[in-house]
Write an enzyme that holds these catalytic residues in place. Structure first.
Site, mmCIF file in Angstrom:
data_model
loop_
_atom_site.group_PDB
_atom_site.id
_atom_site.type_symbol
_atom_site.label_atom_id
_atom_site.label_comp_id
_atom_site.label_asym_id
_atom_site.label_seq_id
_atom_site.Cartn_x
_atom_site.Cartn_y
_atom_site.Cartn_z
ATOM 1 N N ARG A 43 0.675 -2.273 -1.929
ATOM 2 C CA ARG A 43 1.802 -1.447 -0.718
ATOM 3 C C ARG A 43 3.355 -1.971 -0.193
ATOM 4 N NH1 ARG A 43 -2.821 -1.175 4.608
ATOM 5 N NH2 ARG A 43 -3.717 1.310 3.305
ATOM 6 N N GLU A 55 -4.011 1.847 -8.843
ATOM 7 C CA GLU A 55 -5.121 3.355 -8.354
ATOM 8 C C GLU A 55 -5.904 3.050 -9.267
ATOM 9 O OE1 GLU A 55 -4.784 5.176 -6.061
ATOM 10 O OE2 GLU A 55 -2.796 4.339 -5.304
ATOM 11 N N LEU A 100 -13.946 -4.688 -13.918
ATOM 12 C CA LEU A 100 -12.800 -3.179 -13.109
ATOM 13 C C LEU A 100 -13.218 -2.033 -13.109
ATOM 14 C CD1 LEU A 100 -9.116 -4.894 -14.056
ATOM 15 C CD2 LEU A 100 -10.822 -4.128 -11.891
ATOM 16 N N GLY A 101 -15.110 -1.802 -13.479
ATOM 17 C CA GLY A 101 -15.973 -0.817 -13.519
ATOM 18 C C GLY A 101 -15.305 0.099 -15.498
ATOM 19 N N TYR A 102 -15.605 1.296 -15.416
ATOM 20 C CA TYR A 102 -15.449 1.700 -16.695
ATOM 21 C C TYR A 102 -14.126 1.269 -17.312
ATOM 22 C CZ TYR A 102 -18.567 5.100 -14.711
ATOM 23 O OH TYR A 102 -20.135 5.280 -14.122
ATOM 24 N N TYR A 140 -5.870 13.706 -7.788
ATOM 25 C CA TYR A 140 -5.198 11.542 -6.767
ATOM 26 C C TYR A 140 -4.842 11.594 -7.395
ATOM 27 C CZ TYR A 140 -6.377 8.323 -3.580
ATOM 28 O OH TYR A 140 -6.761 7.196 -2.578
ATOM 29 N N ASP A 158 -8.691 11.988 0.504
ATOM 30 C CA ASP A 158 -10.125 10.938 -0.053
ATOM 31 C C ASP A 158 -11.292 10.807 1.048
ATOM 32 O OD1 ASP A 158 -9.310 9.524 1.358
ATOM 33 O OD2 ASP A 158 -9.085 7.525 0.184
ATOM 34 N N CYS A 206 -12.317 4.498 11.441
ATOM 35 C CA CYS A 206 -12.872 5.591 11.859
ATOM 36 C C CYS A 206 -13.540 5.286 9.630
ATOM 37 C CB CYS A 206 -12.101 6.968 11.528
ATOM 38 S SG CYS A 206 -13.023 8.129 11.153
#
Length: 315
Positions: A43, A55, A100-102, A140, A158, A206
């Protein structure tokens, strides 16, 4: 941010409308965000490469894990030029080592860096639709990079944003309506701060179990859910369990092969699961099927050779 259109109304597809004091609604959210928000290193930059890395890493991965990996990745490959010339197997191994996933995402990121260098002379495209031309960049991600790097994005939608809009404006649980509501609400030319702010609202105030008062939600006075006490939200897809999953074993293959130049099937099998037995349920046939998927994704190479097949990472 200023917005004096206090009587603006914009109907959403389901008949809901923006509040009459939409300028005040917008200002309240941005002021809340700018006063205090979670600090993430991505950021603090507008570098499109650094944002793209964040991302891709953040897709279904805990942000605490991403923070550590993001810094280490950029230390090793600080630019698209550095990443484009890197050995793909090193990038995939890094991805797997940091959970980190796939691993496909590592390959796509590597190829996207090559595209930026080869097709765009090292300069990122700036519009969401142009960014989607990069390998592995969908609507996205393209919009997020355009928003946070160039301030040229559209309204991000999202899971967090859907939940906010559903509760705030009683928007029907339908993707087209969420997109229309988000677009109508976002002020022109403010995609960077706005998308950060509304995602932050969904992430800290939220949430699935809301903390409206504790988080000082700036939209309480306009919120349909806060006024009615009905805090239901759209169904959120759940990530399948990782433990014992095909994803887990794919990751183990990449990690093991990252430590060896090549391995025979029966050398690799026991290293990725303790119950490997060449002729058993989780034996050579199972392993070949798993490796076939990885080979199709250009992550491993299988050399059938003259006697015993060997496996190595795709170079």
């Amino acid at each position: 941010m200023t917005d004096d259109a206090t009587t603006e109304r914009g109907p959403f597809p389901g008949g809901q409308s923006l509040p009459e004091d939409v300028g005040e609604v917008r200002s309240a959210l941005v002021e809340w965000y700018e006063a205090d928000h979670r600090s993430f290193p991505w950021r603090e930059t507008t570098d499109p490469y650094e944002i793209l890395v964040s991302e891709i890493m953040s897709q279904q991965t805990q942000l605490s894990r991403v923070e550590t990996a993001w810094g280490a990745f950029l230390d090793r490959w600080p630019s698209t030029e550095a990443l484009a010339t890197a050995d793909r197997s090193a990038v995939v191994s890094f991805w797997s080592d940091h959970s980190l996933g796939y691993n496909n995402r590592a390959r796509y990121l590597h190829e996207a860096a090559q595209q930026v260098e080869d097709e765009y002379d090292g300069e990122f495209p700036t519009r969401p639709d142009e960014l989607q031309e990069l390998q592995g960049v969908g609507p996205y991600t393209g919009n997020a990079v355009a928003s946070f790097a160039f301030n040229t994005g559209n309204a991000v939608v999202d899971t967090n944003v859907k939940r906010v809009l559903y509760r705030m404006f009683d928007v029907e649980d339908d993707d087209s309506q969420f997109e229309a509501a988000a677009a109508a609400l976002m002020p022109d030319g403010e995609s960077r701060v706005w998308n950060n702010a509304i995602m932050e609202l969904g992430g800290v105030a939220c949430e699935k179990t809301p903390s409206c008062d504790a988080a000082g939600c700036p939209w309480r006075e306009w919120c349909h859910a806060y006024g009615t006490g009905d805090f239901t939200a759209p169904d959120v897809p759940t990530q399948p369990s990782f433990e014992g999953s095909r994803r887990q074993f794919r990751g183990r293959v990449i990690r093991v092969l990252g430590e060896h130049d090549e391995l025979e099937l029966d050398e690799l099998g026991p290293r990725i699961r303790v119950d490997y037995a060449p002729e058993g349920k989780h034996g050579r046939e199972w392993l070949r099927d798993l490796l076939g998927d990885l080979a199709d994704d250009d992550l491993v190479e299988i050399d059938e050779g003259s006697t015993t097949p060997t496996v190595s990472l795709q170079s």
